[in-house]
Design a protein around this motif. Structure first.
Motif, short mmCIF file in Angstrom:
data_model
loop_
_atom_site.label_atom_id
_atom_site.label_comp_id
_atom_site.label_asym_id
_atom_site.label_seq_id
_atom_site.Cartn_x
_atom_site.Cartn_y
_atom_site.Cartn_z
N ARG A 29 0.83 -1.21 0.00
CA ARG A 29 0.00 0.00 0.00
C ARG A 29 0.87 1.26 0.00
NH1 ARG A 29 -4.86 1.22 4.31
NH2 ARG A 29 -5.60 3.08 3.29
N ARG A 30 1.90 1.26 0.83
CA ARG A 30 2.81 2.41 0.90
C ARG A 30 3.50 2.64 -0.45
NH1 ARG A 30 5.82 0.75 4.90
NH2 ARG A 30 7.40 -0.17 3.56
N ARG A 33 1.21 4.22 -2.99
CA ARG A 33 1.11 5.68 -2.79
C ARG A 33 2.33 6.39 -3.33
NH1 ARG A 33 -0.70 4.48 2.49
NH2 ARG A 33 1.31 5.16 3.28
#
Length: 200
Positions: A29-30, A33
């Motif tokens: 997820r990081r 982003r």
């Protein structure tokens, strides 16, 4: 066997798997982003769909078996086979912890180039340093060590079957990723592949 060791062998494997899956999900997820896109994605072909299905089934099945074992209400397929010495099971748990550490450190070496599956577009650079200077697939190597360790720590038919399914999925995925990297990075990947082993 002391109560502390019994609790470690009972709860440790499920906690270890949960922490690893959560860490890798957060890392994905990081990274998504950071790159402004999806760091997770399997191709649409049969091989990629099969690999994804095997990954999901093996992780989900192992989680169900390990949690069932931890709560002490395991049906026969999830229950460890009788007769394995607790020292062997402890050694399996130690191998799983070592695999977890290798997985997380190798994922960290990738930084923003971390991907799950075969992405639509290649990362901006090929990672060849750190653990990737010793193995072309240290993340998969760590996860395979973890799967093997869990199968020794909780030697139930379900956990052993999940470890085998995970290994098959890794073999398929590694070869698909190698073809993708060869197309994406050409001669630089060919040189890296000739200098560093696939596994160890």
């Amino acid at each position: 066997m002391s109560a502390a060791v019994e609790d470690l062998l009972r709860f440790g494997p499920a906690i270890l798997l949960a922490v690893t899956v959560a860490w890798l999900a957060l890392a994905t997820r990081r990274t998504s982003r950071e790159i402004g896109g999806r760091a997770f994605g399997f191709g649409s072909g049969l091989r990629q769909r099969s690999a994804r299905l095997l990954f999901v089934a093996s992780i989900g099945g192992a989680a169900a078996a390990l949690v069932s074992h931890a709560v002490g209400n395991a049906p026969a397929i999830f229950a460890p086979l009788a007769g394995e010495a607790f020292l062997v099971r402890l050694a399996g748990l130690a191998l799983a912890v070592g695999g977890q550490v290798l997985t997380l450190v190798a994922q960290g070496n990738m930084g923003r180039r971390w991907r799950v599956g075969v992405p639509r577009t290649a990362p901006d650079a090929l990672v060849t340093t750190g653990l990737f200077g010793l193995s072309r697939n240290p993340v998969f190597l760590g996860m395979l060590a973890m799967a093997a360790g869990l199968a020794v720590a909780v030697p139930s038919p379900a956990v052993v079957a999940c470890a085998l399914a995970f290994w098959i999925a890794c073999e398929v995925q590694v070869r698909d990723e190698e073809r993708f990297l060869e197309r994406s990075f050409g001669p630089s990947y060919a040189a890296y592949r000739s200098a560093v082993r696939r596994w160890i």
